[in-house]
Design a protein around this motif. Structure first.
Motif, short mmCIF file in Angstrom:
data_model
loop_
_atom_site.label_atom_id
_atom_site.label_comp_id
_atom_site.label_asym_id
_atom_site.label_seq_id
_atom_site.Cartn_x
_atom_site.Cartn_y
_atom_site.Cartn_z
N SER A 34 6.93 73.10 0.54
CA SER A 34 7.54 74.15 -0.27
C SER A 34 7.34 73.93 -1.76
O SER A 34 7.45 74.87 -2.53
N GLY A 35 7.00 72.73 -2.18
CA GLY A 35 6.78 72.46 -3.59
C GLY A 35 5.32 72.46 -4.00
O GLY A 35 4.99 72.19 -5.15
N GLU A 36 4.43 72.78 -3.07
CA GLU A 36 3.00 72.76 -3.36
C GLU A 36 2.57 74.00 -4.12
O GLU A 36 3.21 75.05 -4.05
N THR A 59 -4.51 69.90 5.87
CA THR A 59 -4.82 71.24 6.36
C THR A 59 -4.39 72.28 5.35
O THR A 59 -5.11 73.25 5.09
N PHE A 60 -3.21 72.09 4.76
CA PHE A 60 -2.72 73.02 3.75
C PHE A 60 -3.66 73.07 2.55
O PHE A 60 -3.99 74.15 2.04
N GLU A 61 -4.12 71.91 2.08
CA GLU A 61 -5.02 71.87 0.93
C GLU A 61 -6.36 72.53 1.25
O GLU A 61 -6.95 73.19 0.41
N ARG A 135 -9.35 70.29 -4.24
CA ARG A 135 -10.35 71.10 -3.53
C ARG A 135 -10.42 72.47 -4.21
O ARG A 135 -9.41 73.12 -4.40
N GLY A 136 -11.61 72.87 -4.57
CA GLY A 136 -11.80 74.11 -5.31
C GLY A 136 -12.06 73.88 -6.79
O GLY A 136 -12.32 74.82 -7.52
#
Length: 191
Positions: A34-36, A59-61, A135-136
């Motif tokens: 939730s803090g990402e 996975t989220f990243e 990433r990105g």
């Protein structure tokens, strides 16, 4: 037909009905995301299809990097769509139509140029220097003043880019849908 409409009303009403508190179990792999960056107002961390496998950070990243790339492409798509709708063309393409009609009037050579350009950009924009912060991050060793900024400033700019990419994805989708419906001239001024 009436039952389909009734079911859609019931599903819509259920979306706003209060739900019972359900205890969630956590594992060592699951984390609070939730803090990402990307988990921001108004939805916060929202993963109804559990694509992050219960909150796995890697996975989220990866999904956030994919969303970032899609957002960047959508931003370019909206600008290109509106620019060609306004009558701007590259030299030699003055007679080509705008919007979806352009897809049907392109030659095989045009499609090959587009796919070739995308392939070159994909190769050049990968992290070849090995210096990316996230990433990105496609600076590839070039610094445009990013490294001189504070972490708070960087996170704010990354969140802004994600939000603008999300808006652009909805924008290009809306333009394509209205163009396919044939009423694009009702929402955009005629050039």
């Amino acid at each position: 037909m009436k039952s389909v409409i009734a079911l859609s009303f019931a599903a819509g009403a259920a979306a706003f009905a209060p739900s019972a508190n359900v205890a969630r179990s956590s594992t060592a792999l699951a984390g609070d995301l939730s803090g990402e960056i990307g988990a921001q107002a108004p939805l916060g961390f929202w993963d109804p299809l559990d694509m992050t496998n219960g909150g796995e950070k890697d996975t989220f990243e990866e999904l956030r990097a994919i969303e970032l790339k899609h957002g960047r492409v959508a931003m370019l798509g909206v600008v290109g769509y509106l620019s060609t709708y306004a009558g701007n063309r590259f030299p030699g393409a003055e007679g080509s139509p705008s919007g979806l009609q352009a897809l049907w009037n392109m030659s095989l050579n045009d499609y090959l140029w587009i796919f070739g350009t995308c392939a070159i950009l994909e190769i050049c924009n990968s992290d070849r220097a090995g210096t990316s912060e996230f990433r990105g991050d496609w600076r590839n060793g070039f610094d445009f003043g990013w490294d001189k900024q504070t972490d708070e400033w960087k996170n704010k700019k990354r969140a802004i880019e994600l939000n603008q990419g999300r808006a652009a994805q909805m924008g290009i989708l809306g333009l394509i849908v209205h163009d396919a419906m044939g009423n694009l001239n009702e929402i955009l001024p005629t050039p």
